[in-house]
Design an enzyme around this catalytic site. Structure first.
Site, PDB file in Angstrom:
ATOM      1  N   GLY A   1       1.036  -1.355   0.310  1.00 30.92           N
ATOM      2  CA  GLY A   1       0.303  -0.771   0.061  1.00 30.92           C
ATOM      3  C   GLY A   1       0.902   1.142   0.350  1.00 30.92           C
ATOM      4  O   GLY A   1      -0.105   2.075  -0.254  1.00 30.92           O
TER       5      GLY A   1
ATOM      6  N   PRO B   1       4.723  -5.339  -0.831  1.00 29.92           N
ATOM      7  CA  PRO B   1       4.904  -3.572  -1.684  1.00 29.92           C
ATOM      8  C   PRO B   1       4.978  -4.549  -2.976  1.00 29.92           C
ATOM      9  O   PRO B   1       4.660  -5.375  -3.787  1.00 29.92           O
ATOM     10  CB  PRO B   1       6.083  -3.601  -1.564  1.00 29.92           C
ATOM     11  CG  PRO B   1       6.903  -4.782  -1.172  1.00 29.92           C
ATOM     12  CD  PRO B   1       5.648  -5.403  -0.499  1.00 29.92           C
ATOM     13  N   GLY B   2       3.714  -3.205  -4.100  1.00 29.99           N
ATOM     14  CA  GLY B   2       3.479  -3.657  -4.789  1.00 29.99           C
ATOM     15  C   GLY B   2       3.663  -2.929  -6.063  1.00 29.99           C
ATOM     16  O   GLY B   2       4.984  -2.588  -6.585  1.00 29.99           O
ATOM     17  N   ARG B   3       3.001  -1.588  -5.808  1.00 29.18           N
ATOM     18  CA  ARG B   3       2.771  -0.283  -6.564  1.00 29.18           C
ATOM     19  C   ARG B   3       4.549   0.039  -6.214  1.00 29.18           C
ATOM     20  O   ARG B   3       5.221   0.939  -7.346  1.00 29.18           O
ATOM     21  CB  ARG B   3       1.967   0.795  -6.333  1.00 29.18           C
ATOM     22  CG  ARG B   3       1.879   2.096  -6.800  1.00 29.18           C
ATOM     23  CD  ARG B   3       1.079   2.933  -6.268  1.00 29.18           C
ATOM     24  NE  ARG B   3      -0.391   2.319  -6.062  1.00 29.18           N
ATOM     25  CZ  ARG B   3      -0.950   2.258  -6.238  1.00 29.18           C
ATOM     26  NH1 ARG B   3      -1.522   2.542  -7.881  1.00 29.18           N
ATOM     27  NH2 ARG B   3      -2.588   2.034  -6.372  1.00 29.18           N
TER      28      ARG B   3
ATOM     29  N   ARG C   1      -6.583   2.956 -15.415  1.00 26.34           N
ATOM     30  CA  ARG C   1      -6.480   3.934 -13.854  1.00 26.34           C
ATOM     31  C   ARG C   1      -6.809   5.507 -14.537  1.00 26.34           C
ATOM     32  O   ARG C   1      -7.418   5.648 -13.216  1.00 26.34           O
ATOM     33  CB  ARG C   1      -4.787   4.112 -13.321  1.00 26.34           C
ATOM     34  CG  ARG C   1      -3.977   2.629 -13.575  1.00 26.34           C
ATOM     35  CD  ARG C   1      -2.707   2.324 -12.518  1.00 26.34           C
ATOM     36  NE  ARG C   1      -3.226   3.116 -11.058  1.00 26.34           N
ATOM     37  CZ  ARG C   1      -2.552   4.370 -10.694  1.00 26.34           C
ATOM     38  NH1 ARG C   1      -2.424   5.469 -11.352  1.00 26.34           N
ATOM     39  NH2 ARG C   1      -3.427   5.110  -9.444  1.00 26.34           N
TER      40      ARG C   1
ATOM     41  N   TYR D   1      -9.954   5.506 -12.197  1.00 24.78           N
ATOM     42  CA  TYR D   1      -9.599   5.631 -10.436  1.00 24.78           C
ATOM     43  C   TYR D   1      -9.657   7.108 -11.417  1.00 24.78           C
ATOM     44  O   TYR D   1      -9.719   8.071 -10.255  1.00 24.78           O
ATOM     45  CB  TYR D   1      -8.424   5.334 -10.254  1.00 24.78           C
ATOM     46  CG  TYR D   1      -7.740   3.842  -9.493  1.00 24.78           C
ATOM     47  CD1 TYR D   1      -9.024   3.409  -9.060  1.00 24.78           C
ATOM     48  CD2 TYR D   1      -6.935   3.316 -10.637  1.00 24.78           C
ATOM     49  CE1 TYR D   1      -8.554   1.777  -8.818  1.00 24.78           C
ATOM     50  CE2 TYR D   1      -6.912   1.834 -10.478  1.00 24.78           C
ATOM     51  CZ  TYR D   1      -8.076   0.948  -9.625  1.00 24.78           C
ATOM     52  OH  TYR D   1      -7.686  -0.194  -9.954  1.00 24.78           O
TER      53      TYR D   1
ATOM     54  N   CYS E   1     -14.343   3.335 -27.864  1.00 27.29           N
ATOM     55  CA  CYS E   1     -15.697   4.212 -28.207  1.00 27.29           C
ATOM     56  C   CYS E   1     -15.855   4.400 -26.913  1.00 27.29           C
ATOM     57  O   CYS E   1     -17.164   3.566 -26.350  1.00 27.29           O
ATOM     58  CB  CYS E   1     -16.715   3.729 -29.320  1.00 27.29           C
ATOM     59  SG  CYS E   1     -15.784   3.874 -30.958  1.00 27.29           S
ATOM     60  N   GLU E   2     -15.604   5.532 -25.994  1.00 27.79           N
ATOM     61  CA  GLU E   2     -16.080   5.456 -24.446  1.00 27.79           C
ATOM     62  C   GLU E   2     -15.906   6.829 -24.771  1.00 27.79           C
ATOM     63  O   GLU E   2     -14.548   6.954 -24.187  1.00 27.79           O
ATOM     64  CB  GLU E   2     -15.507   4.208 -23.528  1.00 27.79           C
ATOM     65  CG  GLU E   2     -15.890   3.086 -23.608  1.00 27.79           C
ATOM     66  CD  GLU E   2     -17.311   2.541 -23.076  1.00 27.79           C
ATOM     67  OE1 GLU E   2     -17.654   3.551 -22.504  1.00 27.79           O
ATOM     68  OE2 GLU E   2     -17.977   1.734 -23.817  1.00 27.79           O
TER      69      GLU E   2
ATOM     70  N   TYR F   1      -0.285  -1.458 -12.681  1.00 35.47           N
ATOM     71  CA  TYR F   1      -1.651  -1.736 -12.152  1.00 35.47           C
ATOM     72  C   TYR F   1      -1.965  -0.989 -13.771  1.00 35.47           C
ATOM     73  O   TYR F   1      -3.033  -0.413 -14.207  1.00 35.47           O
ATOM     74  CB  TYR F   1      -2.917  -1.011 -11.059  1.00 35.47           C
ATOM     75  CG  TYR F   1      -1.829  -1.842 -10.571  1.00 35.47           C
ATOM     76  CD1 TYR F   1      -2.654  -3.298  -9.952  1.00 35.47           C
ATOM     77  CD2 TYR F   1      -1.693  -0.825  -8.692  1.00 35.47           C
ATOM     78  CE1 TYR F   1      -2.705  -3.071  -8.391  1.00 35.47           C
ATOM     79  CE2 TYR F   1      -1.020  -1.287  -7.599  1.00 35.47           C
ATOM     80  CZ  TYR F   1      -1.598  -2.971  -7.360  1.00 35.47           C
ATOM     81  OH  TYR F   1      -1.659  -3.895  -6.541  1.00 35.47           O
TER      82      TYR F   1
END
Ligand SMILES: *Cc1c(COP(=O)(O)O)cnc(C)c1O
Length: 418
Positions: free
Chosen positions: A239, A274-276, A312, A316, A342-343, A371
């Protein structure tokens, strides 16, 4: 700190001009720096060197085999959330005894695979899961190593979609139910209590929520002790945040210092997930400008990477710095940087002050190592982009660009439609 830098007005990844890679592999593509990955792991790991600890890299942040292998070589374990991630971690050479298995929805099949492999522990998130795990272990004549994920109910002060340690979130168990889970596990001959776990959210930019969560875990451990239950591993999850724009997250040393201070009177091995913080700033997404378009209200820079490549911003509302790969004097404009999907939600940046780049020019979307590719999809039948790893003056395609055949692989027109 990362190894993407400008030299004579050109963006380099370590010693390779990004433009050169774009010419060879086409756009869009993800680009990772081996030196950055290595450095991030070492800094993080060394910050905890004064106490027994195990860094279990959170595979979901970036699960490319080459990235996993690099981290495995540095001594990393893995925090996995699926059988697929277990498969990847083992393929990459991460020893099973350094693997922890998190997630609210483990299937019996995934549990069997993990028990067979001999992982370090299951971070169990519900009473139902505990029951299934016991049954699976019994059928295999094994004892499953268990930690209960508690929900400490602390506010990580991050985006609601990435906060996981609040009472209203689906993750972990409240303290009362967690105690019940420990007491059940204590009596169960097919379960062995080895740890306690929590993970309160992602992209945290302050140390205090971590410390608060750790204090609650410690208080809970006291309670467990009164029931004759002790643990070997204290898993504090991941985190820790990174710099995308103007955040000021604590460096790993400061994070470690605060945790070590709290832990010195405990006889446990600290597990971290830990990731990010390990991979986020070790990767960028390189995209090419297709068109420039003005409406009466807005300016748009249309690029060849969309929300299917990097979700992302759409998901988010996340901020990613976007810079031209070749810098020169240009006027600044305020524009949306959008993809071909197309969004309306398909954007990489909104109302962004950005140099006025022309069609054909390359842009680097920074801090896209975490991510990024892992959340990519084939939406709009777009083949997913390649992943490239730079090491010093060389680069390697570590996942090739998908082609059209791959897009329809596994699909079938049934007989009645022939
Ligand atoms: C996602 C996740 C992590 C990693 O989070 P980061 O914010 O990338 O460090 C660690 N542990 C668990 C259980 C997770 O779900």
């Amino acid at each position: 700190m990362h190894h993407f830098h400008f030299q004579n007005g050109q963006l380099y990844a370590e010693e390779v001009p990004v433009k050169e890679i774009a010419r060879k592999v086409g756009t869009p593509f993800y680009l990772y720096s081996a030196a950055t990955l290595k450095r991030h792991f070492q800094v993080f790991d060394q910050a905890f060197s004064s106490l027994p600890h195990l860094v279990c890299y959170s595979v979901k942040a970036n699960s490319n085999l080459a990235v996993l292998r690099l981290l495995a070589r540095e001594g990393s374990g893995a925090d996995i959330v699926s059988g697929g991630e277990l498969y990847r971690a083992l393929k990459a050479g991460i020893p099973a005894e350094k693997v922890v298995f998190s997630g609210v929805g483990k299937t019996a099949r995934e549990m069997r695979q993990a028990l067979e492999a001999g992982i370090l522990m299951f971070n169990v998130e519900s009473l139902g899961e505990l029951k299934v795990l016991s049954r699976v272990a019994r059928s295999m004549r094994k004892k499953a190593p268990v930690a209960i994920r508690i929900n400490p109910d602390v506010d990580p002060k991050t985006h609601p979609y990435i906060s996981t340690g609040l009472q209203k979130n689906k993750f972990g168990l409240d303290l009362e139910t967690a105690l019940e889970a420990y007491l059940l596990a204590q009596k169960d001959p097919h379960l062995e209590i080895v740890g306690i776990d929590c993970h309160i959210g992602s992209q945290l930019t302050e140390v205090s929520p971590f410390v608060e969560a750790l204090r609650r875990v410690k208080a809970f451990l006291q309670k467990l002790k009164s029931f004759g239950i002790s643990v070997r591993y204290l898993d504090l999850g991941g985190g820790l945040g990174i710099v995308y724009g103007n955040e000021a997250p604590p460096p790993p040393e400061e994070y470690a210092r605060a945790l070590i201070e709290e832990l010195k009177d405990l006889d446990v091995t600290l597990v971290l997930e830990p990731g990010r913080v390990l991979v986020g700033n070790a990767g960028i997404l390189v995209t090419r400008v297709l068109y420039y378009k003005e409406t009466p209200q807005k300016k748009f820079i249309i690029v060849d990477a969309g929300m299917n490549d990097l979700l992302r911003p759409a998901f988010y509302n996340a901020y990613h710095e976007i810079i031209p790969v070749v810098s020169r004097k240009r006027p600044l404009i305020k524009a949306d940087v959008v993809g071909p999907i197309c969004e309306t939600g398909d954007f990489l940046a909104r109302d962004r002050e950005i140099p006025q780049v022309k069609p054909g020019e390359l842009l680097a979307v920074m801090s896209a190592g975490a991510y990024g590719f892992v959340m990519s999809s084939n939406y709009n039948s777009r083949p997913r982009p390649p992943e490239v790893l730079v090491s010093r003056d060389q680069y390697f395609v570590v996942r090739k660009r998908e082609n059209y055949a791959r897009l329809i692989a596994g699909e079938k027109i049934p007989d009645f439609l022939r």
